[in-house]
Design a protein around this motif. Structure first.
Motif, PDB file in Angstrom:
ATOM      1  N   LYS A 155       0.822  -1.373   0.096  1.00  0.00           N
ATOM      2  CA  LYS A 155      -0.663  -0.094   0.266  1.00  0.00           C
ATOM      3  C   LYS A 155       0.769   1.293   0.150  1.00  0.00           C
ATOM      4  CE  LYS A 155      -4.582  -1.785   2.370  1.00  0.00           C
ATOM      5  NZ  LYS A 155      -5.302  -2.193   3.529  1.00  0.00           N
ATOM      6  N   LYS A 159       0.913   3.830  -3.224  1.00  0.00           N
ATOM      7  CA  LYS A 159       0.887   5.696  -3.114  1.00  0.00           C
ATOM      8  C   LYS A 159       2.007   5.895  -3.229  1.00  0.00           C
ATOM      9  CE  LYS A 159       0.610   9.127   1.000  1.00  0.00           C
ATOM     10  NZ  LYS A 159       1.694   9.259   0.762  1.00  0.00           N
ATOM     11  N   GLU A 163       1.450   8.631  -6.214  1.00  0.00           N
ATOM     12  CA  GLU A 163       2.342  10.361  -6.489  1.00  0.00           C
ATOM     13  C   GLU A 163       2.930  10.739  -7.225  1.00  0.00           C
ATOM     14  OE1 GLU A 163       4.126  10.663  -2.813  1.00  0.00           O
ATOM     15  OE2 GLU A 163       2.222  10.348  -1.987  1.00  0.00           O
TER      16      GLU A 163
END
Length: 313
Positions: A155, A159, A163
């Motif tokens: 996870k 992320k 980004e």
């Protein structure tokens, strides 16, 4: 108790990864800031020298007297003023870039303050877990933790990928705008050189002003994209030779006044923008592919964890 502790450890590990990422970005920004500041200092010195040359030509001297009579003084003065303006434009761009980088450095320092004690917290949680495992000796609890840790890592990485994709999308958009703006300036420049008149010349210079703004926005977007890729490069093979992405506007601001040279530099900048866009597109394909792989891996981990929990009931 152990499950709650595992969840805390996974969260803190995510915070540690975020801190490492921010530190890498900070180091890269600070190195770039030093380079840009050196450029600012050089251009400031160069501007002072160019201004001195203009003042010499404007002053009264025997040399100036004969230059005026021969008609060369005003030609020299025009040339020197063009050189002053060109340096001023480069200096303004460099100062703008320096201020943006300094702002990014300040933001990173502020954000890093949130993670000041994170290493200490992580060690404390590990010590608590070690003691609890010794007391319970639960095989299923330990296996559940391993899956939770893998899930947390996946996870956290998803992320980071997201980004980077967000920054890359902004870079693509900014590059496309810069390319369109430079193409428009190039078209008007060609018409101007073919004798388009004062109106054509005015429009061309207006398009060049628009292009300069779009180029700076593209540089800023590429800089943010490059920083997001610093940590990801350890896991996804991407082209990190991005120095050219941050400096291609130099072609546009140097020698802005001389029409034939400007036309060549507009075209050169346009070609470089297109080259960088191809490079970003390639990186984005790799990032999206890696994102898909990670999302599939996360589904597998969640299925294993659910199966383990059901088996222990």
């Amino acid at each position: 108790m152990l499950q709650n502790l595992n969840e805390q450890i996974v969260q803190v590990k995510g915070d540690l990864a975020q801190k490492r990422k921010l530190c890498k970005q900070l180091d890269d920004y600070q190195a770039e800031l030093s380079e840009v500041q050196a450029t600012v200092d050089r251009l400031q010195d160069q501007l002072k020298e160019e201004q001195k040359d203009v003042k010499k030509l404007e002053g009264i001297s025997l040399t100036n007297f004969f230059s005026t009579i021969s008609g060369t003084k005003y030609e020299k003065l025009v040339k020197e003023n063009e050189e002053v303006l060109a340096v001023q434009l480069q200096l303004e761009e460099a100062e703008h870039t320096r201020n943006e980088i300094q702002e990014s450095v300040n933001e990173l320092l502020k954000e890093l303050g949130r993670y000041k004690e994170i290493e200490k917290t992580y060690e404390q949680l590990l010590a608590q877990k070690e003691q609890l495992i010794k007391e319970t000796d639960s095989f299923y609890a330990e296996e559940l933790y391993k899956l939770s840790e893998q899930e947390g890592d996946a996870k956290a990485y998803i992320k980071e990928i997201n980004e980077a994709i967000y920054a890359g999308t902004n870079a693509q958009s900014a590059l496309q705008q810069a390319g369109e703006s430079l193409n428009s300036a190039s078209n008007w420049g060609t018409l101007d050189m073919l004798g388009g008149g004062l109106l054509t010349s005015a429009v061309k210079h207006s398009k060049m002003d628009d292009a300069s703004g779009h180029i700076h926005l593209a540089q800023s977007s590429m800089r943010k994209f490059q920083k997001e890729l610093l940590d990801i490069n350890e896991m996804v093979e991407v082209d990190m030779n991005m120095s050219g992405l941050l400096k291609f506007a130099d072609f546009f601001f140097d020698g802005l006044i001389v029409d034939w040279m400007v036309q060549g530099k507009i075209n050169e900048s346009r070609d470089q923008v297109q080259d960088q866009l191809y490079k970003v597109d390639d990186i984005m394909m790799k990032l999206n592919s890696e994102l898909t792989n990670l999302e599939n891996k996360l589904v597998e981990i969640e299925q294993k964890r659910r199966t383990l929990i059901e088996r222990t009931l």
